[in-house]
Scaffold this motif. Structure first.
Motif, PDB file in Angstrom:
ATOM      1  N   ALA A  81     -73.342 -28.918  55.156  1.00 44.83           N
ATOM      2  CA  ALA A  81     -74.131 -29.376  54.022  1.00 44.83           C
ATOM      3  C   ALA A  81     -74.141 -30.883  53.877  1.00 44.83           C
ATOM      4  O   ALA A  81     -73.127 -31.549  54.086  1.00 44.83           O
ATOM      5  N   SER A  82     -75.294 -31.389  53.480  1.00 41.32           N
ATOM      6  CA  SER A  82     -75.441 -32.774  53.039  1.00 41.32           C
ATOM      7  C   SER A  82     -75.711 -32.776  51.543  1.00 41.32           C
ATOM      8  O   SER A  82     -76.684 -32.154  51.092  1.00 41.32           O
ATOM      9  N   PRO A  83     -74.892 -33.460  50.757  1.00 44.60           N
ATOM     10  CA  PRO A  83     -75.129 -33.503  49.314  1.00 44.60           C
ATOM     11  C   PRO A  83     -76.161 -34.546  48.901  1.00 44.60           C
ATOM     12  O   PRO A  83     -76.336 -34.804  47.711  1.00 44.60           O
ATOM     13  N   SER A  84     -76.861 -35.126  49.842  1.00 44.81           N
ATOM     14  CA  SER A  84     -77.828 -36.172  49.512  1.00 44.81           C
ATOM     15  C   SER A  84     -79.094 -35.607  48.874  1.00 44.81           C
ATOM     16  O   SER A  84     -79.817 -36.318  48.178  1.00 44.81           O
ATOM     17  N   ASP A  85     -79.387 -34.324  49.129  1.00 45.94           N
ATOM     18  CA  ASP A  85     -80.509 -33.628  48.486  1.00 45.94           C
ATOM     19  C   ASP A  85     -79.952 -32.280  48.046  1.00 45.94           C
ATOM     20  O   ASP A  85     -79.986 -31.306  48.794  1.00 45.94           O
ATOM     21  N   ILE A  86     -79.450 -32.219  46.840  1.00 40.36           N
ATOM     22  CA  ILE A  86     -78.616 -31.096  46.414  1.00 40.36           C
ATOM     23  C   ILE A  86     -79.388 -29.787  46.413  1.00 40.36           C
ATOM     24  O   ILE A  86     -78.930 -28.781  46.983  1.00 40.36           O
ATOM     25  N   MET A  87     -80.556 -29.749  45.806  1.00 43.94           N
ATOM     26  CA  MET A  87     -81.269 -28.484  45.712  1.00 43.94           C
ATOM     27  C   MET A  87     -81.774 -28.012  47.074  1.00 43.94           C
ATOM     28  O   MET A  87     -81.789 -26.810  47.347  1.00 43.94           O
ATOM     29  N   ARG A  88     -82.143 -28.929  47.931  1.00 49.45           N
ATOM     30  CA  ARG A  88     -82.501 -28.520  49.289  1.00 49.45           C
ATOM     31  C   ARG A  88     -81.301 -27.878  49.982  1.00 49.45           C
ATOM     32  O   ARG A  88     -81.439 -26.843  50.644  1.00 49.45           O
ATOM     33  N   ARG A 119     -69.629 -34.233  41.552  1.00 48.61           N
ATOM     34  CA  ARG A 119     -70.602 -33.287  41.008  1.00 48.61           C
ATOM     35  C   ARG A 119     -71.675 -32.905  42.020  1.00 48.61           C
ATOM     36  O   ARG A 119     -72.315 -31.840  41.880  1.00 48.61           O
ATOM     37  N   ALA A 120     -71.889 -33.726  43.062  1.00 44.45           N
ATOM     38  CA  ALA A 120     -72.913 -33.414  44.058  1.00 44.45           C
ATOM     39  C   ALA A 120     -72.648 -32.106  44.780  1.00 44.45           C
ATOM     40  O   ALA A 120     -73.580 -31.446  45.256  1.00 44.45           O
ATOM     41  N   TYR A 121     -71.381 -31.714  44.868  1.00 37.93           N
ATOM     42  CA  TYR A 121     -71.025 -30.499  45.607  1.00 37.93           C
ATOM     43  C   TYR A 121     -71.034 -29.243  44.745  1.00 37.93           C
ATOM     44  O   TYR A 121     -71.031 -28.128  45.279  1.00 37.93           O
ATOM     45  N   TYR A 122     -70.995 -29.382  43.433  1.00 41.24           N
ATOM     46  CA  TYR A 122     -70.673 -28.223  42.595  1.00 41.24           C
ATOM     47  C   TYR A 122     -71.742 -27.133  42.633  1.00 41.24           C
ATOM     48  O   TYR A 122     -71.422 -25.942  42.547  1.00 41.24           O
ATOM     49  N   LYS A 127     -73.170 -21.658  44.553  1.00 47.40           N
ATOM     50  CA  LYS A 127     -74.003 -20.805  45.411  1.00 47.40           C
ATOM     51  C   LYS A 127     -73.147 -20.076  46.449  1.00 47.40           C
ATOM     52  O   LYS A 127     -73.380 -18.892  46.723  1.00 47.40           O
ATOM     53  N   ALA A 128     -72.163 -20.763  47.026  1.00 49.87           N
ATOM     54  CA  ALA A 128     -71.273 -20.093  47.993  1.00 49.87           C
ATOM     55  C   ALA A 128     -70.518 -18.945  47.329  1.00 49.87           C
ATOM     56  O   ALA A 128     -70.380 -17.862  47.913  1.00 49.87           O
ATOM     57  N   ALA A 129     -70.021 -19.167  46.114  1.00 46.50           N
ATOM     58  CA  ALA A 129     -69.338 -18.096  45.399  1.00 46.50           C
ATOM     59  C   ALA A 129     -70.291 -16.942  45.119  1.00 46.50           C
ATOM     60  O   ALA A 129     -69.928 -15.764  45.265  1.00 46.50           O
TER      61      ALA A 129
END
Length: 262
Positions: A81-88, A119-122, A127-129
């Motif tokens: 994952a890249s947190p630079s575009d969170i919803m993508r 917060r970028a990862y949360y 979603k993983a959970a």
């Protein structure tokens, strides 16, 4: 059946393009691999020679998906994952799990200079959970020439408190903060440690004690292939660790089944 819980699909990188990444491969004597990339067929041949049945792999997500399709039941993908575009990233994680059969979310926080509590990862953790896949993170110092602060295990303590349903696998032992990593794994039922990027000869004594005693259900065998080599790792396990049959079975196989729900 041996499960390797951390391998990498390295994309070919010409010399000088990524000197930060070159550093770690140079230190392991594997700089040619960094430049030429992961040869998946060669990797599977090495797995066959050494009795490794399954490898979990992350890297370029489409390349990993191709490797998984080419070697079904042998390679299982992890969404990098890249947190630079969170919803993508959230949508792609769902796509790669549902449509491609990936089994985990992998994040290497040092790449983004954002601690695991950022917060970028949360949204990705949530979603993983929801998807019931594990989250695997780099923990400990960084081999690449990037700051190591994001690898401190106390950040994982906070993530585990916020996401008690999320299974978390912490790569690279957590060295040099391995005692802190042991404490976090002991504290949380959902936190595991994998041994990627470390040769058994150099596992810290307190970590070996944890592996053989009160942490025998918590430690997963992993290599960080192609950074480390099977032909060195397996002889060192036998020579330096002294694992009884129960511990070895859990370490090499059973704990990964539990952590990743394979």
């Amino acid at each position: 059946m041996i499960i390797d819980a951390w391998t990498q699909h390295i994309s070919p990188t010409p010399p000088g393009v990524n000197p930060q990444g070159e550093n770690v491969f140079r230190n392991y004597g594997m700089l040619d691999v960094f430049h030429h990339g992961t040869d998946v067929a060669r990797m599977v041949e090495a797995m066959d020679r050494h009795g490794v049945r399954v490898a979990l792999m992350a890297g370029d997500n489409e390349a990993v998906a191709r490797a998984q399709r080419a070697h079904p039941g042998r390679i299982f993908g992890q969404y990098h994952a890249s947190p630079s575009d969170i919803m993508r990233a959230v949508r792609e994680l769902e796509h790669y799990v549902w449509d491609c059969g990936f089994v985990a979310l992998r994040i290497e926080p040092f790449l983004w200079r954002k601690a695991p509590t950022d917060r970028a990862y949360y949204a990705l953790y949530a979603k993983a959970a929801e998807l019931d896949v594990a989250f695997q993170a780099q923990v400990g110092h960084t081999g690449p020439l990037l700051p190591s602060e994001t690898g401190r295990p106390t950040y994982i303590d906070e993530v585990a408190l916020d996401f008690p349903e999320l299974r978390i696998v912490c790569g690279h032992i957590g060295w040099p903060w391995h005692d802190e990593m042991i404490a976090v794994a002991w504290k949380h039922p959902n936190v595991f440690i994998d041994t990627s990027a470390h040769y058994p000869k150099h596992y810290p004594p307190t970590f070996v004690h944890f592996l053989k005693s009160f942490g025998k259900d918590k430690v997963l065998f992993a290599t960080d292939w192609p950074v480390t080599r099977y032909d060195r790792i397996f002889p060192e396990i036998d020579e330096h660790l002294g694992l009884d049959d129960e511990v070895k079975r859990k370490f090499m196989h059973e704990n990964a089944l539990r952590a990743f729900r394979l």
